[in-house]
Design an enzyme around this catalytic site. Structure first.
Site, PDB file in Angstrom:
ATOM      1  CG  HIS A 433      -1.815   0.693   1.019  1.00  0.00           C
ATOM      2  ND1 HIS A 433      -2.622   1.690   0.106  1.00  0.00           N
ATOM      3  CD2 HIS A 433      -3.671  -0.445   1.191  1.00  0.00           C
ATOM      4  CE1 HIS A 433      -4.047   1.700  -0.072  1.00  0.00           C
ATOM      5  NE2 HIS A 433      -4.398   0.733   0.596  1.00  0.00           N
ATOM      6  CG  ASP A 437      -4.685   5.548  -5.074  1.00  0.00           C
ATOM      7  OD1 ASP A 437      -4.898   4.112  -5.475  1.00  0.00           O
ATOM      8  OD2 ASP A 437      -4.552   6.266  -5.073  1.00  0.00           O
TER       9      ASP A 437
END
Length: 462
Positions: A433, A437
């Site tokens: 992450h 995104d």
């Protein structure tokens, strides 16, 4: 006069510090040629056949099969320069210089011949090992090695001296250095019993025992044990070493450092399976399903390069990589390995099929080199071969993502407005992450699913 030369376990690259002896290829008394393969070892990354840089007669071997040795420990000794009548055509006594080759030089092996060590050659024998419980590395210390540097001596070791006032302390392995650090032992206070004062594990353990004897508190009386207390559980202990140990270390590091997330989608793979069948019916080399999925991956990474990257936390940067070196998970008898297809983005389906087949066979036989197991930028994990639909795999550190592919099975599916039986697969993407995104990850996975459902989409990038 013959000269006895000692051949030590060479540095096999990739930061490896030790290897396990799997199989000896020569015995004491054999005649060996320069660069002849003499031992097969297993590192944390691959099986490696090690060539000897000397030609002559093997006079000693160090370590039985199954023994783990650190880099720099003696492997064997060779008597070189013996009279021709002693070894009858032994190889040239000059070394090849290829001590660090690690994989052999391709020279044909000499015909094995058992002879007596030549007169004048003092065989280097394996000395008696230390008492039970001592480190096996101490067994490679030549007989007669003394401390020669002062200090209180006992059992071939001394403490209280400071032989290394400046510079690094010679220690046989990083494991011994860690043992000393974790127990508060100052290595500069020790006198090593190994060659040239090399500090062995036995030396550290001796220092710990000596310190414990000086400050041992009174032993309290044992507390009464309740009669109803359950007996402790016992089980089989399996060492985490070799490939399995390396995988454990890498997965643990991935879990500690990478904040991963997973998204998944079901896709209708009917058209992809039909396209593959048509390709293979046209003649020529067969195209594997894994190769088609890899081709889809490289096309998706060209659209979403954030997922072909790595994170440099020291510089606080995400490094997007120009080339796709595609790893794929392969289960072997020795454990899980991830061979890497170099420049997968530049290969077509046929080229990918051929490379997958080559690397899979090398993995099955344990012949993958460290270079073929490192340097991946993205991993494709076809866990459908195990008969499962989905998974949330651990990212192959230091990569940023992994595409998982489940089994392809007939399922009810709405196709063109009607219920039909179609070949359905579940696709999952586990991603770091920090590099992107959910929108980017979802876009990548949706593109992959579109290519699976409509292979003609790939024509845009061919």
């Amino acid at each position: 006069m013959a000269q006895v030369l000692e051949f030590k376990l060479p540095d096999l690259g990739e930061g490896l510090t030790e290897a396990e002896i799997v199989r000896w290829l020569v015995e004491v008394g054999d005649v060996v040629a320069v660069d002849q393969l003499v031992v097969e070892v297993e590192t944390a990354k691959a099986m490696v056949e090690v060539p000897c840089p000397y030609g002559g007669v093997v006079t000693a071997r160090f370590g039985e099969e199954g023994t783990e040795l650190p880099v720099g420990a003696p492997l064997l000794t060779v008597a070189v320069g013996a009279p021709a009548s002693s070894i009858e055509g032994a190889a040239d006594d000059e070394g090849s210089g290829n001590v660090l080759v690690g994989y052999g030089t391709g020279a044909p092996p000499a015909r094995r011949r058992r002879v007596r060590p030549p007169t004048g050659a003092a065989p280097v024998r394996r000395p008696a090992g230390p008492p039970a419980g001592e480190d096996r590395h101490a067994a490679i210390v030549p007989a007669g090695t003394g401390t020669g540097r002062g200090g209180v001596e006992s059992g071939g070791r001394s403490i209280g001296a400071r032989p290394y006032a400046e510079g690094p302390v010679p220690v046989i392995s990083p494991l011994v250095r860690r043992l000393a650090r974790e127990n508060g032992v100052d290595l500069r206070e020790l006198e090593g019993s190994g060659p040239d004062g090399l500090i062995l594990r036995a030396d550290v353990e001796y220092a710990l025992r000596a310190a414990a004897g000086q400050s041992r508190p009174p032993v309290p009386a044992p507390a009464p044990v309740p009669t109803a207390a359950p007996s402790p559980a016992h089980g089989l202990r399996v060492p985490l070493r070799g490939v399995r140990g390396a995988v454990a270390d890498k997965l643990s590091r991935s879990r500690r450092e990478i904040p991963d997330a997973t998204c998944w989608v079901d896709a209708d793979a009917t058209e992809l399976m039909r396209a593959r069948a048509a390709m293979n019916a046209a003649g020529g080399p067969k195209i594997s399903l894994l190769a088609l999925l890899a081709r889809i991956c490289t096309a998706a990474l060209a659209r979403f390069p954030e997922l072909n990257s790595t994170v440099d936390m020291d510089a606080r940067e995400v490094v997007q990589l120009d080339q796709v070196h595609l790893g794929f998970a392969a289960q072997t008898e020795r454990g899980l390995v991830v061979p890497v297809v170099r420049d997968a983005h530049a290969r077509d389906a046929e080229g990918l099929s051929a490379e997958f087949a080559r690397l899979t066979e090398a993995a099955r036989t344990g012949r993958l080199t460290p270079a073929e197991l490192t340097g991946g930028t993205f991993t494709l994990n076809n866990y459908g071969v195990f008969g499962v639909d989905g998974s949330t795999p651990i990212i192959n550190h230091p990569e940023a993502a992994m595409l998982g592919v489940g089994r392809i099975i007939p399922k009810p599916w709405v196709h063109e407005g009607e219920l039909a039986v179609r070949q359905v697969v579940q696709l999952s993407l586990t991603f770091d992450h920090r590099v992107c995104d959910g929108g980017t990850a979802g876009g990548f996975l949706r593109y992959v699913a579109d290519c699976v459902e409509h292979p003609a989409v790939l024509l845009r990038t061919l």
